[in-house]
Design an enzyme around this catalytic site. Structure first.
Site, PDB file in Angstrom:
ATOM      1  N   ASP A  88      48.701  26.017  54.829  1.00  0.00           N
ATOM      2  CA  ASP A  88      49.819  25.611  55.775  1.00  0.00           C
ATOM      3  C   ASP A  88      50.848  26.402  55.161  1.00  0.00           C
ATOM      4  O   ASP A  88      52.077  26.390  55.839  1.00  0.00           O
ATOM      5  CB  ASP A  88      50.417  23.873  55.719  1.00  0.00           C
ATOM      6  CG  ASP A  88      50.500  23.587  54.156  1.00  0.00           C
ATOM      7  OD1 ASP A  88      50.466  24.121  53.282  1.00  0.00           O
ATOM      8  OD2 ASP A  88      51.085  22.328  53.954  1.00  0.00           O
TER       9      ASP A  88
ATOM     10  N   LYS B 143      42.049  20.317  52.186  1.00  0.00           N
ATOM     11  CA  LYS B 143      42.819  20.314  50.992  1.00  0.00           C
ATOM     12  C   LYS B 143      44.082  19.534  51.398  1.00  0.00           C
ATOM     13  O   LYS B 143      44.567  19.484  52.408  1.00  0.00           O
ATOM     14  CB  LYS B 143      43.284  21.633  50.425  1.00  0.00           C
ATOM     15  CG  LYS B 143      44.331  21.657  49.330  1.00  0.00           C
ATOM     16  CD  LYS B 143      44.714  22.845  48.560  1.00  0.00           C
ATOM     17  CE  LYS B 143      45.638  23.761  49.164  1.00  0.00           C
ATOM     18  NZ  LYS B 143      46.908  23.307  49.438  1.00  0.00           N
TER      19      LYS B 143
ATOM     20  N   GLU C  86      49.320  24.322  40.651  1.00  0.00           N
ATOM     21  CA  GLU C  86      50.062  25.477  41.401  1.00  0.00           C
ATOM     22  C   GLU C  86      51.586  25.254  40.396  1.00  0.00           C
ATOM     23  O   GLU C  86      52.068  24.113  40.186  1.00  0.00           O
ATOM     24  CB  GLU C  86      50.585  25.032  42.830  1.00  0.00           C
ATOM     25  CG  GLU C  86      51.456  25.969  43.340  1.00  0.00           C
ATOM     26  CD  GLU C  86      52.045  25.888  44.846  1.00  0.00           C
ATOM     27  OE1 GLU C  86      51.165  25.294  45.261  1.00  0.00           O
ATOM     28  OE2 GLU C  86      52.840  26.775  44.949  1.00  0.00           O
TER      29      GLU C  86
HETATM   30  O1  KIV Z   1      49.189  26.557  51.734  1.00  0.00           O
HETATM   31  C1  KIV Z   1      48.891  27.363  50.896  1.00  0.00           C
HETATM   32  O2  KIV Z   1      48.844  28.623  50.993  1.00  0.00           O
HETATM   33  C2  KIV Z   1      48.592  26.766  49.750  1.00  0.00           C
HETATM   34  C3  KIV Z   1      48.285  27.664  48.387  1.00  0.00           C
HETATM   35  C4  KIV Z   1      49.692  28.225  48.078  1.00  0.00           C
HETATM   36  C5  KIV Z   1      47.688  26.981  47.440  1.00  0.00           C
HETATM   37  O3  KIV Z   1      48.453  25.672  49.494  1.00  0.00           O
END
Ligand code: KIV
Length: 262
Positions: free
Chosen positions: A43, A111, A180
């Protein structure tokens, strides 16, 4: 074809997993041909593609669209799609409805951000055939609650909380875990203790793999780039070369260095 089983085997044998965010079919093909094993439809597209200052405005419809684009371009990579803000936090049932649409669009896993507050949802989704990747540490969807994009887990108490979250997510059925912006030493402890692969971003070199936002890795993001990012276009003659350099650096553990870690 890269599967969750392939990724688990890589973790078990110590081969590092290279991950980049990806939002369209052309890049999906380029990235997987350069050796990237996981394409994350993040996202972060709210910031990289839409010019927003956070990920909060990204909708489920937009994530479905980009997941479909990536999955059309990807022939072998493992595709993970982010559940966007507001599409899963209300209840496990809401999360299931949103996740099912991302899976139907071609994702192999979804995710979600959160630790022990998300356990019921992780159990609900994985119990119904939807693989889940957890995401703890700096959770960009909670940026306003966190008071900015800050490193997490720096003191003993918050480090212990993150450690518990990681173990609980694995226990609930998560198949991968993104860490992260946490201290490298904490990410190392978590990665050693968990049996599932960990994917770090600003979490030091000892995770099972590394992820970067594509636009940071090829130096085209117009906003502020985090300290943990590296522009692989420097010294490369093409985007393909830069992505290959990223993959090689992840495999050789020459990225991230202490300069990109906390
Ligand atoms: O949205 C994204 O790009 C992410 C990464 C930073 C892990 O969740």
């Amino acid at each position: 074809m890269i599967t969750l089983h392939t990724l688990q085997k890589m973790r078990d044998t110590g081969e590092k997993i290279a991950v980049l965010t990806c939002y369209d079919a052309s890049f999906a093909s380029l990235l997987e041909n350069a050796g990237v094993e996981i394409l994350l439809v993040g996202d972060s597209l709210g910031m990289t593609l839409q010019g927003e200052s956070t990920t909060l405005a990204v909708t489920l419809e937009q994530m479905i669209y980009h997941t479909r684009c990536v999955s059309r371009g990807a022939k072998k990579a493992f595709v993970i799609a982010d559940l966007p803000f507001g599409s899963y936090q209300e209840s496990p049932q809401q999360a299931y409805r949103s996740a099912a649409m991302l899976m139907a669009a071609g994702a192999h896993m979804v995710k979600l951000e959160g630790g022990r507050n998300m356990l019921e949802t992780v159990v609900f989704l994985t119990g119904r055939g939807i693989p889940v990747c957890g995401h703890i540490g700096l959770q960009p969807q909670s940026v306003h609650q966190l008071g900015g994009y800050r490193v997490q887990g720096r003191d003993e108490n918050s480090a212990a909380e993150l450690h518990h979250d990681a173990l609980a997510l694995q226990q609930a059925g998560a198949g991968l875990l993104v860490l992260e912006a946490i201290p490298a030493s904490l990410a190392q402890r978590i990665s050693q203790e968990l049996a599932i692969p960990t994917i770090g971003i600003g979490a030091g070199p000892d995770c099972s793999g590394q992820v970067l936002v594509l636009h940071d890795a090829i130096g085209i993001y117009g906003g502020k780039t985090p300290r943990f990012a590296k522009n692989f276009m420097a010294g490369s003659h093409s985007v393909q070369d830069a992505v290959s350099a990223y993959v090689q650096a992840v495999k050789a553990m020459s990225f991230p260095t202490p300069e990109h870690s906390f």
